[in-house]
Design an enzyme around this catalytic site. Structure first.
Site, PDB file in Angstrom:
ATOM      1  CG  ASP A  92      -1.891   1.122   1.306  1.00  0.00           C
ATOM      2  OD1 ASP A  92      -2.097   1.832   0.310  1.00  0.00           O
ATOM      3  OD2 ASP A  92      -2.468   1.312   2.391  1.00  0.00           O
TER       4      ASP A  92
ATOM      5  NE  ARG B  17      -7.680  13.969  -8.511  1.00  0.00           N
ATOM      6  CZ  ARG B  17      -8.616  13.251  -7.877  1.00  0.00           C
ATOM      7  NH1 ARG B  17      -9.705  12.865  -8.499  1.00  0.00           N
ATOM      8  NH2 ARG B  17      -8.471  12.936  -6.607  1.00  0.00           N
ATOM      9  CE  LYS B  18      -6.910   4.265 -13.419  1.00  0.00           C
ATOM     10  NZ  LYS B  18      -7.904   3.333 -13.946  1.00  0.00           N
TER      11      LYS B  18
END
Length: 162
Positions: free
Chosen positions: A66, A124-125
């Protein structure tokens, strides 16, 4: 590693995350760097990161995927714009999706190498595909879909931090 880690560029109001926040004294404080076109993080789990005797807790492994992924996304965004990581406004990414596959038990007591590759950049990804290896053996594969923190959220964080 001689260069500053991606996470060392985070402004203080973004440096509190349990996984990657340099200001979180109880956190993992992972450090990620470029190694060519890949990002890399070396992390040595502590004895209390145990699942069963001799093996790392899966939640820790997911945290490494993560936080290394969101840090790699931020670094990739700066790299794509050919900008320095200390450029303003700061680019920070949050996890929109986290996928983790545990391929083999991950041994405790040795450094783990987390590697990431930019799979996709779209607006934005940013999608980062990752692996965790112990002694050269890949034990975990993962993918993070990271989205850039909205400007309104950044403004609120700045306002509340000062």
């Amino acid at each position: 590693m001689h260069a500053k880690a991606f996470q060392d560029y985070y402004p203080d109001y973004f440096a509190l995350c349990y996984g990657c926040g340099r200001l979180n004294e109880h956190g993992l404080q992972i450090k990620s760097y470029w190694d060519g076109d890949e990002s890399v993080c070396i992390f040595e789990p502590r004895p209390y990161h145990i699942a069963v005797p001799g093996y790392v807790y899966g939640g820790l492994l997911a945290s490494l995927i993560d936080c290394h992924g969101t840090g790699s996304a931020a670094a990739a965004a700066y790299r794509m714009e050919n900008s320095a990581m200390e450029s303003a406004p700061p680019k920070r990414f949050l996890t929109a999706s986290l996928h983790v596959d545990y391929l083999k038990p991950t041994p405790l007591g040795i450094p783990l190498e987390v590697r990431g590759k930019v799979k996709e950049i779209r607006g934005r990804k940013i999608v980062i595909s990752e692996t965790i290896a112990a002694d050269g053996m890949v034990t975990v594969r993962g993918e993070v879909v990271a989205v850039e923190v909205p400007e309104k959220m950044v403004a609120a964080l700045i306002k509340n931090s000062g």
